[in-house]
Design a protein around this motif. Structure first.
Motif, PDB file in Angstrom:
ATOM      1  N   ARG A 170     -65.288  23.593  -1.481  1.00 60.55           N
ATOM      2  CA  ARG A 170     -63.838  23.397  -1.439  1.00 60.55           C
ATOM      3  C   ARG A 170     -63.322  23.533  -0.008  1.00 60.55           C
ATOM      4  NH1 ARG A 170     -60.979  24.520  -6.494  1.00 60.55           N
ATOM      5  NH2 ARG A 170     -62.475  24.647  -8.200  1.00 60.55           N
ATOM      6  N   ALA A 171     -63.871  24.506   0.710  1.00 67.28           N
ATOM      7  CA  ALA A 171     -63.448  24.708   2.100  1.00 67.28           C
ATOM      8  C   ALA A 171     -63.828  23.511   2.965  1.00 67.28           C
ATOM      9  CB  ALA A 171     -64.077  25.983   2.647  1.00 67.28           C
ATOM     10  N   VAL A 172     -65.012  22.936   2.721  1.00 68.22           N
ATOM     11  CA  VAL A 172     -65.449  21.763   3.478  1.00 68.22           C
ATOM     12  C   VAL A 172     -64.529  20.581   3.212  1.00 68.22           C
ATOM     13  CG1 VAL A 172     -67.276  20.019   3.646  1.00 68.22           C
ATOM     14  CG2 VAL A 172     -67.854  22.439   3.699  1.00 68.22           C
ATOM     15  N   VAL A 173     -64.152  20.388   1.945  1.00 70.80           N
ATOM     16  CA  VAL A 173     -63.246  19.292   1.585  1.00 70.80           C
ATOM     17  C   VAL A 173     -61.897  19.478   2.277  1.00 70.80           C
ATOM     18  CG1 VAL A 173     -61.947  18.273  -0.314  1.00 70.80           C
ATOM     19  CG2 VAL A 173     -64.364  18.770  -0.605  1.00 70.80           C
ATOM     20  N   ALA A 174     -61.380  20.711   2.247  1.00 69.53           N
ATOM     21  CA  ALA A 174     -60.089  20.979   2.893  1.00 69.53           C
ATOM     22  C   ALA A 174     -60.165  20.735   4.392  1.00 69.53           C
ATOM     23  CB  ALA A 174     -59.661  22.414   2.605  1.00 69.53           C
ATOM     24  N   ARG A 175     -61.276  21.152   5.012  1.00 70.38           N
ATOM     25  CA  ARG A 175     -61.433  20.976   6.458  1.00 70.38           C
ATOM     26  C   ARG A 175     -61.568  19.499   6.812  1.00 70.38           C
ATOM     27  NH1 ARG A 175     -65.289  24.155   6.851  1.00 70.38           N
ATOM     28  NH2 ARG A 175     -67.022  22.716   7.113  1.00 70.38           N
ATOM     29  N   LEU A 176     -62.181  18.729   5.910  1.00 71.90           N
ATOM     30  CA  LEU A 176     -62.370  17.301   6.167  1.00 71.90           C
ATOM     31  C   LEU A 176     -61.039  16.596   6.341  1.00 71.90           C
ATOM     32  CD1 LEU A 176     -64.281  14.779   6.202  1.00 71.90           C
ATOM     33  CD2 LEU A 176     -63.898  14.646   3.746  1.00 71.90           C
ATOM     34  N   TRP A 191     -51.131  12.011  12.282  1.00 70.37           N
ATOM     35  CA  TRP A 191     -50.216  13.071  11.836  1.00 70.37           C
ATOM     36  C   TRP A 191     -49.851  12.896  10.372  1.00 70.37           C
ATOM     37  CZ3 TRP A 191     -45.539  11.866   9.751  1.00 70.37           C
ATOM     38  CH2 TRP A 191     -44.944  10.642  10.081  1.00 70.37           C
ATOM     39  N   PHE A 192     -49.797  11.652   9.896  1.00 69.27           N
ATOM     40  CA  PHE A 192     -49.508  11.445   8.479  1.00 69.27           C
ATOM     41  C   PHE A 192     -50.609  12.057   7.631  1.00 69.27           C
ATOM     42  CE2 PHE A 192     -49.909   9.180   4.487  1.00 69.27           C
ATOM     43  CZ  PHE A 192     -48.610   9.130   4.018  1.00 69.27           C
ATOM     44  N   ASP A 193     -51.873  11.800   7.995  1.00 63.10           N
ATOM     45  CA  ASP A 193     -52.993  12.345   7.227  1.00 63.10           C
ATOM     46  C   ASP A 193     -53.020  13.872   7.296  1.00 63.10           C
ATOM     47  OD1 ASP A 193     -53.764   9.842   6.508  1.00 63.10           O
ATOM     48  OD2 ASP A 193     -55.446   9.700   7.893  1.00 63.10           O
ATOM     49  N   ARG A 194     -52.764  14.407   8.488  1.00 62.77           N
ATOM     50  CA  ARG A 194     -52.897  15.856   8.681  1.00 62.77           C
ATOM     51  C   ARG A 194     -51.781  16.641   8.001  1.00 62.77           C
ATOM     52  NH1 ARG A 194     -55.732  19.309  11.935  1.00 62.77           N
ATOM     53  NH2 ARG A 194     -54.712  21.261  12.489  1.00 62.77           N
ATOM     54  N   TYR A 195     -50.543  16.133   8.121  1.00 64.79           N
ATOM     55  CA  TYR A 195     -49.400  16.920   7.667  1.00 64.79           C
ATOM     56  C   TYR A 195     -48.830  16.466   6.318  1.00 64.79           C
ATOM     57  CZ  TYR A 195     -49.622  18.545  12.462  1.00 64.79           C
ATOM     58  OH  TYR A 195     -50.065  19.070  13.652  1.00 64.79           O
ATOM     59  N   ILE A 196     -49.145  15.265   5.889  1.00 59.55           N
ATOM     60  CA  ILE A 196     -48.642  14.773   4.601  1.00 59.55           C
ATOM     61  C   ILE A 196     -49.772  14.679   3.577  1.00 59.55           C
ATOM     62  CG2 ILE A 196     -47.359  12.957   3.421  1.00 59.55           C
ATOM     63  CD1 ILE A 196     -45.755  14.398   5.592  1.00 59.55           C
ATOM     64  N   LEU A 197     -50.860  13.954   3.950  1.00 61.04           N
ATOM     65  CA  LEU A 197     -51.971  13.789   3.009  1.00 61.04           C
ATOM     66  C   LEU A 197     -52.774  15.069   2.823  1.00 61.04           C
ATOM     67  CD1 LEU A 197     -53.817  12.023   1.242  1.00 61.04           C
ATOM     68  CD2 LEU A 197     -55.025  11.334   3.326  1.00 61.04           C
ATOM     69  N   ALA A 198     -53.047  15.791   3.911  1.00 58.18           N
ATOM     70  CA  ALA A 198     -53.930  16.957   3.830  1.00 58.18           C
ATOM     71  C   ALA A 198     -53.441  18.030   2.848  1.00 58.18           C
ATOM     72  CB  ALA A 198     -54.151  17.561   5.216  1.00 58.18           C
ATOM     73  N   PRO A 199     -52.150  18.420   2.854  1.00 54.87           N
ATOM     74  CA  PRO A 199     -51.717  19.423   1.871  1.00 54.87           C
ATOM     75  C   PRO A 199     -51.903  18.962   0.423  1.00 54.87           C
ATOM     76  CG  PRO A 199     -50.094  19.210   3.624  1.00 54.87           C
ATOM     77  CD  PRO A 199     -51.074  18.100   3.814  1.00 54.87           C
ATOM     78  N   VAL A 200     -51.640  17.664   0.179  1.00 55.08           N
ATOM     79  CA  VAL A 200     -51.857  17.129  -1.168  1.00 55.08           C
ATOM     80  C   VAL A 200     -53.342  17.142  -1.511  1.00 55.08           C
ATOM     81  CG1 VAL A 200     -51.598  15.077  -2.624  1.00 55.08           C
ATOM     82  CG2 VAL A 200     -49.797  15.692  -1.000  1.00 55.08           C
ATOM     83  N   ALA A 201     -54.177  16.760  -0.533  1.00 56.28           N
ATOM     84  CA  ALA A 201     -55.624  16.699  -0.766  1.00 56.28           C
ATOM     85  C   ALA A 201     -56.215  18.086  -1.009  1.00 56.28           C
ATOM     86  CB  ALA A 201     -56.314  16.034   0.428  1.00 56.28           C
ATOM     87  N   ARG A 202     -55.713  19.096  -0.289  1.00 56.18           N
ATOM     88  CA  ARG A 202     -56.234  20.449  -0.489  1.00 56.18           C
ATOM     89  C   ARG A 202     -55.990  20.938  -1.909  1.00 56.18           C
ATOM     90  NH1 ARG A 202     -54.766  21.379   5.066  1.00 56.18           N
ATOM     91  NH2 ARG A 202     -52.659  21.981   4.469  1.00 56.18           N
ATOM     92  N   LEU A 203     -54.906  20.491  -2.503  1.00 54.01           N
ATOM     93  CA  LEU A 203     -54.609  20.875  -3.886  1.00 54.01           C
ATOM     94  C   LEU A 203     -55.378  20.016  -4.894  1.00 54.01           C
ATOM     95  CD1 LEU A 203     -50.729  21.370  -3.669  1.00 54.01           C
ATOM     96  CD2 LEU A 203     -52.453  23.156  -3.931  1.00 54.01           C
ATOM     97  N   ALA A 204     -55.440  18.707  -4.616  1.00 49.88           N
ATOM     98  CA  ALA A 204     -55.963  17.775  -5.620  1.00 49.88           C
ATOM     99  C   ALA A 204     -57.462  17.554  -5.561  1.00 49.88           C
ATOM    100  CB  ALA A 204     -55.239  16.429  -5.487  1.00 49.88           C
ATOM    101  N   LEU A 205     -58.038  17.462  -4.332  1.00 56.28           N
ATOM    102  CA  LEU A 205     -59.439  17.063  -4.217  1.00 56.28           C
ATOM    103  C   LEU A 205     -60.413  18.012  -4.919  1.00 56.28           C
ATOM    104  CD1 LEU A 205     -59.821  15.544  -0.643  1.00 56.28           C
ATOM    105  CD2 LEU A 205     -60.006  14.384  -2.832  1.00 56.28           C
ATOM    106  N   PRO A 206     -60.283  19.342  -4.761  1.00 56.51           N
ATOM    107  CA  PRO A 206     -61.235  20.207  -5.471  1.00 56.51           C
ATOM    108  C   PRO A 206     -61.240  19.974  -6.980  1.00 56.51           C
ATOM    109  CG  PRO A 206     -60.052  21.463  -3.808  1.00 56.51           C
ATOM    110  CD  PRO A 206     -59.389  20.118  -3.894  1.00 56.51           C
ATOM    111  N   ARG A 207     -60.078  19.727  -7.548  1.00 57.62           N
ATOM    112  CA  ARG A 207     -60.002  19.467  -8.987  1.00 57.62           C
ATOM    113  C   ARG A 207     -60.598  18.113  -9.336  1.00 57.62           C
ATOM    114  NH1 ARG A 207     -55.914  22.471  -7.242  1.00 57.62           N
ATOM    115  NH2 ARG A 207     -55.190  24.244  -8.499  1.00 57.62           N
ATOM    116  N   LEU A 208     -60.348  17.122  -8.490  1.00 58.59           N
ATOM    117  CA  LEU A 208     -60.927  15.797  -8.733  1.00 58.59           C
ATOM    118  C   LEU A 208     -62.446  15.830  -8.620  1.00 58.59           C
ATOM    119  CD1 LEU A 208     -58.393  13.627  -6.691  1.00 58.59           C
ATOM    120  CD2 LEU A 208     -58.545  13.797  -9.184  1.00 58.59           C
ATOM    121  N   VAL A 209     -62.942  16.568  -7.613  1.00 58.79           N
ATOM    122  CA  VAL A 209     -64.391  16.690  -7.426  1.00 58.79           C
ATOM    123  C   VAL A 209     -65.011  17.439  -8.603  1.00 58.79           C
ATOM    124  CG1 VAL A 209     -66.160  17.809  -6.029  1.00 58.79           C
ATOM    125  CG2 VAL A 209     -64.343  16.503  -4.927  1.00 58.79           C
ATOM    126  N   GLU A 210     -64.356  18.520  -9.031  1.00 61.05           N
ATOM    127  CA  GLU A 210     -64.884  19.328 -10.135  1.00 61.05           C
ATOM    128  C   GLU A 210     -64.990  18.527 -11.419  1.00 61.05           C
ATOM    129  OE1 GLU A 210     -63.626  23.405 -12.565  1.00 61.05           O
ATOM    130  OE2 GLU A 210     -62.573  22.847 -10.731  1.00 61.05           O
TER     131      GLU A 210
END
Length: 394
Positions: free
Chosen positions: A201-207, A214-233
């Motif tokens: 999960r930490a690797v996914v968040a760091r990715l 800036w769009f990816d870092r500040y807009i997409l990244a917070p959404v991805a940190r919440l959603a990606l671990p659940r999608l991967v799981e």
């Protein structure tokens, strides 16, 4: 030629009968993650030492081979020595190792002599190999292929990984101290599924947090940190996630064309986020074609939304300048993307969905024409900076 030596021998401590190397990690299996790091460093050959070939391991090996690298499975040092090119540089990763691209680059950085990444014994976790000098092996090594041939000359019951370390110690391999940054990034040897899941999960968040836009870092990244671990799981396919984003994007375009530009833009931005999640998932799973397709879909969706905005202001308000501003913005955006090579990209440079975010507040305030003009200026400044950056590299 760079070669990699990987191990898929030990079972997970909390999953009897399941190889640690085949446990899920960051959207793939751990050994696929290790292979990805080596391929990114330039490895043309991967040798995987196995004790048994499980269905999960066979599937992982097949997926690794799709990356265009030669993959050989061996059961002994003799077989490994036969497969290994004598003039290659060999990078060895321990069974169960989690590491980063920076660590692979560090061990390859200087010299051709043998080198071991180490940490003090006092700070080492139980079970790590001791290599002398009150140091323990941290799981990464650069070795001369002759070390493998030397192990092959010994009795077959010698453990390949441990004996390679002994051979490297005998020739006084250079010790590279494990950087503190690597430990913070999760570097370590793990044989528990629960720990692997947490570090994955930490690797996914760091990715996603490391993206340069800036769009990816500040807009997409917070959404991805919440959603990606659940999608991967839940093993959600990347095309399903991206497909949901595409549907949202199309709905946003319909809303724009039916006279709801602000709400339509908001829904379109949500669509680009869905496509961005799908692209990230595809990248994690080495689905390069799918990742490229979704990246192109983000750019295409943004361009169509901008064109739709220009058309709507012309159709409803009779403002002849709107389609011209929209067309110029699309052209400038394409040129800026072509000039803005990733490795030179500045954080503030524009990206396709960033133009939509510039347009959104202006549209909400009823000054959409001003938003198109402002986004056009942003594209011009980005393009000019990208060109000057490229000129400075010549």
């Amino acid at each position: 030629m760079l070669s990699g030596l990987l191990f898929a021998i030990d079972d997970a401590d909390d999953r009897p009968g399941r190889l640690t190397a085949t446990l899920p990690f960051a959207g793939v299996t751990l050994i696929e993650y290790q292979a990805r790091l080596l391929v990114a460093a330039g490895a043309a050959q991967l040798i995987i030492v196995v004790a048994r070939l499980t269905p999960e391991l066979l599937g992982a090996i097949a997926r690794i081979a799709h990356r265009g690298v030669v993959v050989d499975t061996v059961r002994s040092a003799v077989e490994a020595a036969e497969k290994l090119h004598p003039l290659s540089r060999l990078v060895v990763l321990a069974d169960g190792l989690i590491t980063t691209e920076d660590m692979i680059a560090l061990v390859l950085r200087d010299g051709a002599a043998d080198a071991l990444v180490v940490l003090p014994e006092a700070a080492a976790e139980p079970g790590l190999e001791r290599v002398g000098g009150q140091m323990a092996w941290a799981g990464v090594a650069r070795l001369d292929p002759r070390r493998v041939a030397e192990v092959a000359a010994l009795p077959r019951d010698y453990d390949l990984q441990s004996t390679l370390l002994r051979m490297a110690a005998q020739v006084r391999a250079t010790h590279i101290l494990l950087p503190a940054e690597a430990e913070k990034a999760g570097h370590g040897i793990v044989h528990r599924a629960e720990t692997l899941d947490a570090r994955g999960r930490a690797v996914v968040a760091r990715l996603v947090s490391g993206r340069r836009s800036w769009f990816d870092r500040y807009i997409l990244a917070p959404v991805a940190r919440l959603a990606l671990p659940r999608l991967v799981e839940r093993a959600v396919p990347s095309h399903v996630t991206g497909g949901g984003g595409a549907v949202l994007g199309l709905l946003g375009l319909v809303l724009i064309l039916f006279g709801f530009p602000a709400f339509g833009l908001l829904v379109t931005v949500a669509g680009t986020l869905g496509l961005g999640l799908g692209e990230t998932l595809a990248g994690l799973r080495d689905e390069q074609a799918m990742a490229r397709a979704q990246s192109a879909a983000i750019a295409g969706l943004s361009a169509i939304a901008i064109a739709a905005m220009g058309w709507q202001y012309y159709r409803l308000a009779g403002q002849d300048i709107a389609p011209i501003l929209a067309l110029m913005l699309v052209i400038l955006g394409i040129l800026a993307e072509r000039a803005g090579l990733y490795r030179f990209r500045r954080r503030w440079w524009a990206s396709p969905p960033a133009y939509l975010l510039v347009l959104l507040p202006a549209t909400m305030l009823g000054v959409g024409i001003g938003g198109l003009a402002l986004a056009g200026v942003y594209a011009i400044v980005t393009l000019a900076s990208a060109i000057e950056t490229l000129r400075s590299q010549l």
